[in-house]
Structure formats: C-alpha cells, structure tokens
Design an enzyme around this catalytic site. Structure first.
Site, mmCIF file in Angstrom:
data_model
loop_
_atom_site.group_PDB
_atom_site.id
_atom_site.type_symbol
_atom_site.label_atom_id
_atom_site.label_comp_id
_atom_site.label_asym_id
_atom_site.label_seq_id
_atom_site.Cartn_x
_atom_site.Cartn_y
_atom_site.Cartn_z
ATOM 1 N N HIS A 167 34.353 7.233 20.536
ATOM 2 C CA HIS A 167 32.993 7.217 19.997
ATOM 3 C C HIS A 167 32.247 8.497 20.348
ATOM 4 O O HIS A 167 31.476 9.023 19.542
ATOM 5 C CB HIS A 167 32.250 5.995 20.547
ATOM 6 C CG HIS A 167 31.005 5.648 19.798
ATOM 7 N ND1 HIS A 167 29.737 5.836 20.325
ATOM 8 C CD2 HIS A 167 30.811 5.123 18.557
ATOM 9 C CE1 HIS A 167 28.839 5.441 19.450
ATOM 10 N NE2 HIS A 167 29.450 4.998 18.372
ATOM 11 N N CYS A 168 32.482 9.014 21.553
ATOM 12 C CA CYS A 168 31.791 10.230 22.014
ATOM 13 C C CYS A 168 32.108 11.445 21.153
ATOM 14 O O CYS A 168 31.315 12.381 21.089
ATOM 15 C CB CYS A 168 32.173 10.542 23.460
ATOM 16 S SG CYS A 168 31.855 9.243 24.652
ATOM 17 N N THR A 169 33.280 11.450 20.510
ATOM 18 C CA THR A 169 33.713 12.629 19.767
ATOM 19 C C THR A 169 33.329 12.566 18.294
ATOM 20 O O THR A 169 33.642 13.503 17.543
ATOM 21 C CB THR A 169 35.236 12.793 19.847
ATOM 22 O OG1 THR A 169 35.883 11.717 19.146
ATOM 23 C CG2 THR A 169 35.716 12.799 21.299
#
Length: 368
Positions: free
Chosen positions: A359-361
């Site tokens: 999700h962070c990327t």
C-alpha cells in the site's frame, strides 16, 4: 508489526519547509474556501490507474538491499497491471533499468525522485460533480526525517501528468495516514497529523475543518498511533483499513514486549466501540501477523503484517511472508472480505525490510 525505522542515511536538514511550486493547473483557493463538494472515494471504487515510483536509491536503501527492492517494485507493478493500468515515475538516468525490470506494460514517466513511497508523496485524489482533482498535502519527509526536495514536488507532478487540478492545503500529512470509506468516514492517526513536526499549533478542530472540506468527511475516528518509533510516526495504513463501509480490517500486535502492543490494543478498543458517519457500529476483523518470516531480510525494521494490502480493480494485492499458516489464514480472510475480487499474494520482503508494504508504494487514481 514493525514499520519503517530511521534507517535512512541522509536526513533532511532542519530549516525552511520545502513545498513544491504550483503548476498552471493548481487551484488558487485553499481547500477550506473551495465551494465545490469534494469527496475522497473509497479505495475499492473503480480506478483509472495506479501510480507508483521507481525511486529506491543506494543512499537510502544500501547497496545490498537496493537490487531486490527494485525487483519488488517491479513485481508489485506487474501484478497490479494485470488488473488496471500502472504509471510509474522514474529518474531519467534509470529509465532503461526500470524498463528492463517492469517490462512493456508499465507506463514510465521521468521525474526527479528521492524515494519510492508514492502513497505519501503522491496526491490524494478527490472528486466533485464530475470533476477530479488531487490534494497536495505538502510532503515534508515525515517531519523532515529524510531528504524530500524532489519528493515534495511529486504530488503536483502527478496531477499535471494526470491532467487534473492540484488542490492546495495548509496541512502537512501523508496519504498513508488517511483511510476513508467513501461515505464520509475516515480513520486517522493523531501521532502523524497532530504531530508538531507536521502541523505545529494546529488543533484537532483546525485539522478536521480542513479535511472535511477537502475530503468530504462527516466523521473522523481518531486513533492515537505512536510517535517516534518509525519514520512515519504511525501511519493509519499499518493499523486499520476499510474493507468496505462499516467493515474495518485491523492490526494487533500480541507481543507484550513490542512497542505496538499497547497502542494496537487501544486501537481495537476504539474501533470496536466506534460508529461511522452513517451511525453503523464497525465490524472489526483482526488479521494476525506472521509468526515467522523468511530469514534473508529479517531485521528489527521488518514490516511483518498483512494490513498494508492494496485494493485495485478486481483484485486485492497482499503480502506473504513465508509462514504457511498465517499466509493462508490472511488470504482466506481477505477472500471472505472481498468475495468479488481475486486475492493475489506476493513476496515483497526487501520492501518490508525497509519497514514498508504494498500500500505504501501505490496511490490510486479514481476513474473519471
């Protein structure tokens, strides 16, 4: 459930906050004065594309980890591209390297970059009356913990490339700190948004007023989070995610010696007694973290949790860590929660070793 620790070798110098300049598509009105009724869609709503950044560097990730981090980014992009278009920012000098890893199906866009965390550096897309825009929340390296000169301009650059208006904000925060259900409810960690390294002197009421206007919120469920234990100061997307309106997937750290044990216990207490903007009591589903991970990248910084999944068109892209019991249990639970989507688990151990996740990327751009 460890997340991104202070592993970066180049910290941002203290001083004047560097904010990206306005493009010629940027709005001249602050979010709070904009009369349009903006709304941040749920991540599960249809997407036009996913945005990513091929931004890992040796200065931050180290020579040993860097090649595998890049391969992880390629795996994430190629997996999502099976379901929807992917555009990936890349430094001009790394264009050939990126093309060789991601293949021909990914749209590569040259841009100056500091790192790879598009969830935090990219715009938060919103919609109003058939119009789409992106909110630029003034990325400052998670409170000036890392160099951010280039990444401060990513939100505006993506808006320009997407052909949408860039909405300014007085607030400093990151997309990883915001989780919404698309029906007026948000879950946000106080440790990020109310932190003096982002918004000194801003009260919770001040923050709520602007977020209501920019994201179309009616109710914010505040989780305490925890400051100073990871570079993000406790992003929401490692603690709680909406599977759909009224249903939240939450993380819990059962290890009483972990810094996250008490805070995740408190989060569950808050979530299980909370109601959303429609008055519904939340159905809270807990995903257990893996009991073990593959030894190659195991470290104190390893982000060993299943909460940081990404919802795209027709699929949920989730991590697997080599623990057959919890990997399978997480997949089965996600399949139950998302019966109309295919759950695809992938190995992102190198990115997890840096304290991040899928999700962070990524950053979703909603359909027009």
């Amino acid at each position: 459930m460890l997340r991104r620790q202070f592993i970066q070798s180049s910290l941002a110098a203290a001083g004047v906050l560097l904010v990206a300049g306005c493009s010629d598509t940027e709005s001249s009105v602050e979010g709070g004065d904009d009369q349009r009724e903006w709304r941040m869609p749920d991540e599960g709503d249809p997407h036009k594309r996913t945005w990513m950044a091929f931004g890992a560097s040796e200065a931050i990730w180290g020579a040993a980890l860097l090649p595998e981090v890049r391969r992880n980014l390629a795996t994430i992009a190629q997996t999502i591209a099976q379901f929807e278009p992917v555009s990936m920012l890349v430094r001009p000098e790394e264009l050939d390297l990126a093309r060789g890893l991601v293949g021909p199906t990914i749209d590569l866009v040259t841009a100056p970059l500091d790192d790879l965390w598009m969830r935090d550096t990219g715009p938060v897309f919103v919609k109003a009356n058939g119009t789409k825009a992106g909110v630029d929340f003034n990325f400052n390296g998670w409170g000036e913990k890392q160099d951010f000169d280039n990444d401060a301009g990513v939100a505006n650059l993506v808006c320009t490339r997407a052909g949408v208006e860039s909405l300014p904000s007085d607030l400093i925060l990151e997309g990883g700190g915001i989780e919404v259900d698309g029906e007026g409810t948000a879950i946000i960690t106080e440790s990020c948004v109310l932190n003096d390294n982002r918004n000194p002197g801003r009260s919770k009421a001040d923050v709520e007023e602007e977020l209501v206007a920019l994201l179309g919120l009616e109710k914010i469920i505040w989780l305490p989070g925890i400051k100073g234990k990871d570079i993000t100061d406790g992003h929401t997307d490692f603690y709680a995610r909406f599977a759909r309106p009224g249903v939240v997937v939450a993380g819990y750290d059962p290890d009483p010696t972990s810094f996250d044990h008490d805070v995740t216990t408190r989060h569950l207490e808050i979530l299980k007694t909370a109601t959303d903007a429609k008055g519904r009591t939340l159905d809270v589903v807990v995903l257990d973290a893996p009991g073990s991970v593959r030894p190659a990248h195991e470290s104190d910084d390893f982000a060993a949790g299943y909460i940081n999944f990404y919802i795209c068109n027709g699929a949920v892209i989730a991590p697997e860590f080599g623990d057959p019991d919890t990997d399978q249990a997480a997949k089965q639970e996600l399949e139950r929660l998302f019966p109309d989507r295919r759950v695809v688990q992938i190995n992102i151990d190198a990115i997890a070793a840096g304290g991040g996740g899928i999700h962070c990327t990524t950053q979703q751009e909603p359909a027009d």
